[in-house]
Design a protein around this motif. Structure first.
Motif, PDB file in Angstrom:
ATOM      1  N   ASP A 117      11.587  39.742 -11.117  1.00 57.82           N
ATOM      2  CA  ASP A 117      11.163  39.160 -10.250  1.00 57.82           C
ATOM      3  C   ASP A 117      10.808  39.897  -9.033  1.00 57.82           C
ATOM      4  OD1 ASP A 117      11.816  36.773 -11.948  1.00 57.82           O
ATOM      5  OD2 ASP A 117      13.918  36.915 -10.722  1.00 57.82           O
ATOM      6  N   SER A 118      10.941  40.995  -8.772  1.00 53.63           N
ATOM      7  CA  SER A 118      10.421  41.808  -7.337  1.00 53.63           C
ATOM      8  C   SER A 118       8.708  42.025  -7.740  1.00 53.63           C
ATOM      9  CB  SER A 118      11.159  43.958  -7.604  1.00 53.63           C
ATOM     10  OG  SER A 118      11.213  43.885  -6.412  1.00 53.63           O
ATOM     11  N   PRO A 119       8.375  41.514  -6.083  1.00 51.51           N
ATOM     12  CA  PRO A 119       6.830  41.727  -6.015  1.00 51.51           C
ATOM     13  C   PRO A 119       5.984  42.440  -7.066  1.00 51.51           C
ATOM     14  CG  PRO A 119       8.109  40.897  -4.127  1.00 51.51           C
ATOM     15  CD  PRO A 119       9.208  41.131  -4.825  1.00 51.51           C
ATOM     16  N   VAL A 135       2.196  41.246  -3.859  1.00 49.08           N
ATOM     17  CA  VAL A 135       1.943  40.371  -4.656  1.00 49.08           C
ATOM     18  C   VAL A 135       3.831  39.196  -5.063  1.00 49.08           C
ATOM     19  CG1 VAL A 135       0.246  39.094  -6.657  1.00 49.08           C
ATOM     20  CG2 VAL A 135       0.116  41.328  -5.494  1.00 49.08           C
ATOM     21  N   ILE A 136       3.292  38.379  -5.033  1.00 50.93           N
ATOM     22  CA  ILE A 136       4.317  37.292  -5.285  1.00 50.93           C
ATOM     23  C   ILE A 136       4.514  36.529  -6.675  1.00 50.93           C
ATOM     24  CG2 ILE A 136       6.426  36.399  -4.416  1.00 50.93           C
ATOM     25  CD1 ILE A 136       5.227  36.383  -1.301  1.00 50.93           C
ATOM     26  N   ARG A 143      10.016  36.983  -0.139  1.00 49.71           N
ATOM     27  CA  ARG A 143       8.998  36.838   0.537  1.00 49.71           C
ATOM     28  C   ARG A 143       9.273  37.134   2.405  1.00 49.71           C
ATOM     29  NH1 ARG A 143      11.316  32.652  -1.807  1.00 49.71           N
ATOM     30  NH2 ARG A 143      10.254  31.228  -2.471  1.00 49.71           N
ATOM     31  N   SER A 144       9.960  38.710   2.410  1.00 47.15           N
ATOM     32  CA  SER A 144       9.857  39.044   3.790  1.00 47.15           C
ATOM     33  C   SER A 144       9.771  41.294   3.253  1.00 47.15           C
ATOM     34  CB  SER A 144      11.169  39.262   4.541  1.00 47.15           C
ATOM     35  OG  SER A 144      11.136  37.900   5.521  1.00 47.15           O
ATOM     36  N   PHE A 145       9.415  41.380   3.881  1.00 42.12           N
ATOM     37  CA  PHE A 145       9.250  43.200   3.156  1.00 42.12           C
ATOM     38  C   PHE A 145       8.579  43.724   4.123  1.00 42.12           C
ATOM     39  CE2 PHE A 145       6.616  39.476   1.124  1.00 42.12           C
ATOM     40  CZ  PHE A 145       7.520  40.622  -0.490  1.00 42.12           C
ATOM     41  N   ASP A 146       9.992  44.846   4.865  1.00 38.06           N
ATOM     42  CA  ASP A 146       9.645  46.091   5.849  1.00 38.06           C
ATOM     43  C   ASP A 146       9.263  46.870   5.682  1.00 38.06           C
ATOM     44  OD1 ASP A 146      11.635  44.111   6.883  1.00 38.06           O
ATOM     45  OD2 ASP A 146      13.498  45.212   5.484  1.00 38.06           O
ATOM     46  N   VAL A 215       6.953  36.038   5.134  1.00 37.96           N
ATOM     47  CA  VAL A 215       6.079  35.447   4.514  1.00 37.96           C
ATOM     48  C   VAL A 215       6.563  33.895   4.046  1.00 37.96           C
ATOM     49  CG1 VAL A 215       4.247  34.582   2.077  1.00 37.96           C
ATOM     50  CG2 VAL A 215       4.459  36.847   3.589  1.00 37.96           C
ATOM     51  N   GLN A 216       6.532  32.607   4.421  1.00 39.42           N
ATOM     52  CA  GLN A 216       7.043  31.624   4.274  1.00 39.42           C
ATOM     53  C   GLN A 216       5.548  30.777   3.448  1.00 39.42           C
ATOM     54  OE1 GLN A 216       6.943  29.522   7.987  1.00 39.42           O
ATOM     55  NE2 GLN A 216       7.547  31.818   9.030  1.00 39.42           N
ATOM     56  N   THR A 217       6.173  30.569   2.032  1.00 40.34           N
ATOM     57  CA  THR A 217       6.123  29.478   1.218  1.00 40.34           C
ATOM     58  C   THR A 217       6.595  28.491   1.187  1.00 40.34           C
ATOM     59  OG1 THR A 217       7.997  30.241  -0.569  1.00 40.34           O
ATOM     60  CG2 THR A 217       6.012  31.293  -0.078  1.00 40.34           C
ATOM     61  N   ASP A 218       6.390  27.186   0.480  1.00 44.42           N
ATOM     62  CA  ASP A 218       6.992  26.229   0.528  1.00 44.42           C
ATOM     63  C   ASP A 218       6.894  25.000  -0.522  1.00 44.42           C
ATOM     64  OD1 ASP A 218       3.888  25.251   0.373  1.00 44.42           O
ATOM     65  OD2 ASP A 218       4.272  24.779   2.710  1.00 44.42           O
ATOM     66  N   SER A 219       7.146  24.232  -0.930  1.00 42.64           N
ATOM     67  CA  SER A 219       6.805  23.799  -2.903  1.00 42.64           C
ATOM     68  C   SER A 219       5.717  22.987  -3.175  1.00 42.64           C
ATOM     69  CB  SER A 219       7.908  22.536  -2.029  1.00 42.64           C
ATOM     70  OG  SER A 219       7.311  21.116  -1.166  1.00 42.64           O
TER      71      SER A 219
END
Length: 335
Positions: A117-119, A135-136, A143-146, A215-219
């Protein structure tokens, strides 16, 4: 008997046909499959980048247009961005993202497929630096990338959404306090876009030498989501000077010379361009006193109070010049 022979020949003919077709339509090799998958991800990223950046401000002229970029295949290696093959930034791929070895797409983008499941992560060379995208693939992915900042580089989020990357220059002045930094690059404003072409809220956070993109995804989000930090490098000839609050107050009261600013400008010019830079830096800052006093007054009268900063560019043409321009800042040494 004749019928039997014909059936036998018919059977042979069918077998021969199958063999011939299977030979002509051979299964693709593993390398071909990897290349096709890399091209699909690269096309997705290019489409998203074109949509997301169509309305963004133009890249500042202070950035170079001749960056050299070394794209690694090893997911644990850094992307090297330089000027005339002299390394300027070493950019890590997103920390804690589990990636396969990179595969180069047909248009030159390096694509690192995420395990499970990793982007996925892509790296593309640009004239001013490198675009690193995540690429999510679905709502189970991170959803957070360091991004670990290069050694010696400090990052600061600016009001226009860009992250300014600087290295400190050691200078000493007889009086006053001046913070001097060389500008080495910028991270362009964060963006993220989903498969339906909708903007996805995203932001940067800087803490303990790490730049994080959230990155803030939602439904309502349609996957995959492409998120992008673009790392750009400046030419060699840009620096920034900053004064603290007390020094800003002195300058706003007309005490530009009392801060040793001209001497500091000479040292900055020297650090960027040697003795010729020192001479033109001192002269330019003496001439710029009025603009400095005015901008320091703006900083003093702002609420909350801000401090004075100066950006400077050394240009060597027929007539060498040191171009200063002034602004205000908060945080850091503005105390």
């Amino acid at each position: 008997m004749r019928k039997k022979i014909m059936r036998s020949r018919g059977g042979v003919a069918v077998i021969a046909t199958v063999v011939t077709v299977s030979t002509l339509i051979a299964p693709p090799s593993y390398a071909e499959e990897q290349g096709a998958a890399a091209d699909a991800v690269a096309d997705l990223v290019q489409t998203a980048a074109a949509e997301a950046t169509a309305s963004q401000d133009a890249i500042p002229g202070i950035l170079t247009a001749d960056a050299t970029v070394a794209l690694p295949r090893d997911p644990d290696a850094n992307v090297i961005v330089g000027l005339q093959e002299d390394p300027v930034l070493e950019i890590s791929l997103p920390d804690a993202v589990d990636l396969h070895t990179g595969v180069e797409s047909s248009d030159g983008m390096m694509v690192f497929a995420g395990k499970g499941d990793s982007p996925d992560v892509t790296v593309e060379a640009l004239p001013s630096g490198a675009r690193v995208t995540t690429v999510i693939k679905g709502d189970t992915a991170g959803r957070s990338f360091d991004y670990v900042l290069p050694d010696g580089v400090t990052a600061e989020l600016r009001s226009d959404g860009r992250v300014e990357l600087t290295e400190q220059i050691e200078v000493e002045v007889d009086k006053g306090e001046v913070e001097v930094s060389k500008i080495v690059g910028y991270v362009e404003p964060a963006w993220a876009i989903d498969a339906a072409g909708r903007d996805v809220p995203t932001s940067y956070e800087i803490e303990d030498g790490v730049l994080t993109q959230h990155v803030q995804t939602d439904s309502a989000t349609t996957y995959p989501v492409v998120a992008d930090p673009q790392w750009s490098v400046t030419s060699w000839n840009h620096a920034r000077m900053r004064w603290n609050r007390a020094e800003t107050a002195t300058i706003s009261a007309g005490g530009w010379g009392a801060t040793g600013a001209a001497g500091a400008c000479g040292l900055v010019g020297s650090a960027l361009a040697g003795p010729p830079g020192a001479a033109i830096g001192s002269a330019a800052c003496l001439a710029a006193g009025g603009a400095a006093v005015y901008t320091a007054g703006v900083a003093q009268n702002s609420r909350p109070q801000r401090c004075l900063e100066m950006y400077a560019t050394v240009i060597f043409t027929i007539q060498p010049s040191f171009l200063p321009w002034f602004g205000t800042y908060s945080g850091g040494s503005c105390r």
